[in-house]
Design an enzyme around this catalytic site. Sequence first.
Site, PDB file in Angstrom:
ATOM      1  N   GLY A   1       0.826  -1.209   0.000  1.00 12.56           N
ATOM      2  CA  GLY A   1       0.000   0.000   0.000  1.00 12.56           C
ATOM      3  C   GLY A   1       0.849   1.242   0.000  1.00 12.56           C
ATOM      4  O   GLY A   1       0.358   2.368  -0.026  1.00 12.56           O
TER       5      GLY A   1
ATOM      6  N   LEU B   1       9.681  10.715  -3.859  1.00 17.59           N
ATOM      7  CA  LEU B   1       9.683   9.948  -5.115  1.00 17.59           C
ATOM      8  C   LEU B   1       8.356  10.067  -5.849  1.00 17.59           C
ATOM      9  O   LEU B   1       8.312   9.976  -7.064  1.00 17.59           O
ATOM     10  CB  LEU B   1      10.005   8.482  -4.818  1.00 17.59           C
ATOM     11  CG  LEU B   1      11.388   8.277  -4.169  1.00 17.59           C
ATOM     12  CD1 LEU B   1      11.537   6.849  -3.680  1.00 17.59           C
ATOM     13  CD2 LEU B   1      12.501   8.637  -5.133  1.00 17.59           C
TER      14      LEU B   1
ATOM     15  N   THR C   1       1.708   9.556  -3.449  1.00 13.50           N
ATOM     16  CA  THR C   1       1.764   8.420  -2.520  1.00 13.50           C
ATOM     17  C   THR C   1       2.472   8.805  -1.226  1.00 13.50           C
ATOM     18  O   THR C   1       2.128   8.289  -0.162  1.00 13.50           O
ATOM     19  CB  THR C   1       2.461   7.210  -3.176  1.00 13.50           C
ATOM     20  OG1 THR C   1       3.771   7.584  -3.592  1.00 13.50           O
ATOM     21  CG2 THR C   1       1.668   6.704  -4.362  1.00 13.50           C
TER      22      THR C   1
ATOM     23  N   GLN D   1       0.788   8.461   2.529  1.00 17.48           N
ATOM     24  CA  GLN D   1       1.370   7.696   3.630  1.00 17.48           C
ATOM     25  C   GLN D   1       1.555   8.554   4.868  1.00 17.48           C
ATOM     26  O   GLN D   1       1.338   8.096   5.990  1.00 17.48           O
ATOM     27  CB  GLN D   1       2.724   7.139   3.217  1.00 17.48           C
ATOM     28  CG  GLN D   1       2.639   5.747   2.642  1.00 17.48           C
ATOM     29  CD  GLN D   1       3.975   5.057   2.733  1.00 17.48           C
ATOM     30  OE1 GLN D   1       4.923   5.474   2.094  1.00 17.48           O
ATOM     31  NE2 GLN D   1       4.061   4.034   3.536  1.00 17.48           N
TER      32      GLN D   1
ATOM     33  N   GLY E   1      12.975   7.411   4.196  1.00 18.92           N
ATOM     34  CA  GLY E   1      11.716   6.717   4.483  1.00 18.92           C
ATOM     35  C   GLY E   1      10.591   7.662   4.873  1.00 18.92           C
ATOM     36  O   GLY E   1      10.813   8.738   5.419  1.00 18.92           O
TER      37      GLY E   1
ATOM     38  N   GLU F   1       6.619   5.655   8.276  1.00 22.69           N
ATOM     39  CA  GLU F   1       6.387   5.683   9.719  1.00 22.69           C
ATOM     40  C   GLU F   1       6.485   7.076  10.325  1.00 22.69           C
ATOM     41  O   GLU F   1       6.057   7.294  11.450  1.00 22.69           O
ATOM     42  CB  GLU F   1       7.396   4.752  10.407  1.00 22.69           C
ATOM     43  CG  GLU F   1       7.145   3.286  10.052  1.00 22.69           C
ATOM     44  CD  GLU F   1       8.297   2.380  10.419  1.00 22.69           C
ATOM     45  OE1 GLU F   1       9.442   2.733  10.081  1.00 22.69           O
ATOM     46  OE2 GLU F   1       8.064   1.336  11.032  1.00 22.69           O
TER      47      GLU F   1
END
Lengths: 757, 192
Positions: A478, A641, A645, A649, A713, A716
């Site tokens: 996802g 990137l 998306t 997130q 990242g 999270e």
Amino acid sequence: MTGQGMTGQGHAGQGVIGRAVHRVDGPLKVTGRATYAYEHGAEDRPLYGYIVGATIGRGRLTRIDTANAERAPGVRLVMTHHNAPEQGPRDTSVPIEYWRAQPMLTGPEIHHYGEPVALVVAAAFEQARAAAGLVEVAYEERPGRYDFAALRDDTYVPKVVNAGLPTDTAVGDFDAGFRSAAVTVDRLYTTPYEFSMPMEPHACTAVPQGADLTVHVSAQIVDAALASVAATLRLDPARIHVVAPYVGGGFGSKLGIHAETILAALAARMVRRPVKVALTRQQIFQLVGLRPTSSQRVRLGADRDGRLVALAHDVTMHTNPDMEYAEQTAATTRSLYAAPHRLTSHRLTPLDLPRGEDVRSPGDAPGLLAVESAMDELADALDMDPVELRIRNEPTVDPERGVPYSDRHLVECLREGARRFGWERRPTRPASVRDGQWLVGYGTAAAIRGHFQMPTTVRVRLAADGTATVQSDMTDIGTGTYTILTQVAADGLGLPTDRVRVELGRSEFPTSMGSGGSWGAANSSTAVHRACHALRKRLLAAVREDTRSALCGLPWEKAVFADGRVRIGEASEALSDLVARHFPDGVQTTGETLAMTDDPHYSAYSIHTYGAHFAEVGVDADTAEIRLRRMLGVFSVGRVLNAKTARSQLIGGMIWGVGAALQEEGVVDVRTGAFATRDLAHYLVPVHADIPAVDAVVLDGYDDKANALGAKGIGELGICGAGAAVANAVFNATGVRVRDFPLTLEKVLPGLPPPEE
Amino acid sequence: MSDSVMRTAGRSPDERAGRLSEIELSVNGRVRRLAVDPRTTLLDALRERLGLTGTKKGCDHGQCGACTVLVDGRRINSCLTLAVMHEGDEVVTIEGLGAPDDLHPMQRAFVERDGFQCGYCTPGQICSAVGMLSEVAAGWPSHATAAADAVAQRIALTDEEIRERLSGNICRCAAYPHIVAAVRSVAEGDAG
């Protein structure tokens, strides 16, 4: 020769990296055509397995009678510890739990409530479920340790904590520093058991084919699933085929496989038929790991200007006695704020409960609830703006490691967020603003999350028709992996995105570290970037002396790959012509990302992502009902990137933070060791009506120490600190400080201001 | 049930024993005849018997909404109803709303607004949203409807209305703001 120098791809490229491209797997997902783990094997009439769980928390099976179940309609197998095949032992010399054997039904001992005692396999799901109720089990129950609040002082010291991080750290002389501080905060915060609860239950379809076994699993790391199944079933890994193209959410709970996969695989080999097993929603609460409950003491000492002189974060949490899990709850406290005198520690209290496992943003999610609440308490004690307090404690180097930050923009996040949110309208006095029946307050908190780099390999293949295929056992849970790897490969080869195909989630493909720890996107896209670089080099080497090419003899270091063509100055040639001539069967290369231990940047720099949360809540003046009114996060994550998306997130993570602040709480029945909250009506997660306008903004960035793409990242970071911002807003609205998460209304109600006259 | 017990000739042992019930229903416009174990939920009949796995099992007891389908135009949790209760009904699943190369406006809006991540709750969200919009059009009030609007049976489709009416569909990826944006875009007719 660097990628940039040779072709201009990568940092600038065609501009496809970062663009808000729609998810390439979107049409399949919105039409129900994406198939998940349980949705396979129909052509072979699979059998259905149903797990029978123990109804005691600790003790042993004295009798298990399967006769009635075996005689029930449609039943083909009842597996218990009497007839389960011999399995490989859980080998603690394998460094990461998720790669270890997970043997099931190994004996009569019961280690926690719900532990599988039998698997019933039948021709239909209804038959398996009904027969599961006919398995008769008798137990000898022994007293168990289930009550964290009562036992939390009975601790031991783990050797290391999660991710191999040190258990304790100390800098300077904390006690002396804390004593010397003009203003201090010394508070205990508690956080509950939390569950990942992805919408797709943990499931497996195991299909035996001769000596081979195909397992369709719902897994975040294909390589870990492969290793774990092979070690448990004692099979040659080459005979096992793991398939996980679509995963219905993971949030840590699918880093490893669980009873569903092992029992399906064992049964499939016993009955020589495909077998499907899914955990029921209730079983997920007992058979999948959970975020440990914690008790966190935070001590902050500051001078009158708000500069921290001493900072301590001491964490106690539960662990399963046999399967240690020490969440790194104080880990990022080591890098968050400057202070000359510092302590962090982690202690474990063994309880006879399911093992702890990674739940989204392990460590930072619960740790920042405590630390960022304490910072708010300090701001209140100093009568200082909480944004300003954080800015004053911005370090110049990582205060415990002594190394520079690679790319730290926490202060920019705080300032930009305050500006966009209208922070200047924050009530400076708690419980001072009303909007009808609602007490209104603002809260803020900082976000920080470590960035990890893990070894990953991908393969990129260019076919003679000028299309590219990317393959990796990487997963898309996802997160958007299919889409971002499409973009990175399109950039790297100068192709339109519709000429790139990304294939993921098969153990036959090159090995990655999967999706988890927010490392998936940066690891896999860096590897794709490198593979494309290597492919460009091979193509240019071929064309250099190719007299049939318009590019022959031109300065190849100036080549640019764009729009499906290779250009050098004014001359150009179609990529497909070039490939067809030199590589009629196609050409492929692999690209790799190193482990962070092999990358000197990760020892020379402190590499994190950052953010700042701003929340406005309303608290009902009579009932203490808490409603989030709006929320904003501003983040710094290096290079993005895919803007779409990434933002999704981050928003999803923030909403997890809202759940942690206000709703999510696993409650143990301390008499039995069973979770009383064992479905989605009792373990509450945010639903539509709980979530108003939530927005995320990402600052432009590029972390050149992290990797060649400058990306870090995202998955999270959104949750980190988000819950504290909400809790701090509740304090600002009401003057009530709740230190026992979640902030349910009965904890707020007694402290509400008296009714207005 | 008694019908199926009587029609026993040439049937399997389970059917002869009266363990299976024969039903006929329309799924995505196609008449389907099935002999089902009477304990089979509509959800499992769709997924395990008809191969329509787009309808998802998230909790199997009506708490998550992943199994939402349209039955005679109304949205229901297909896990909370038995297949044998739907003799003659018209069922529309996510596969019946549209296909990858022929998306329903709601499906297209979910792609464009990024109203999903992992995709597992998505078919239920989309079916629920489609059913919900017809409930609004029919003037059915919700908890979020102002009393005067409820009486007048004219519902203003505020974001609060959308959120209230979709709260039976949990999205753990928490794509909620984008789902609301997608539904709003369809309601306002600017998708597709």
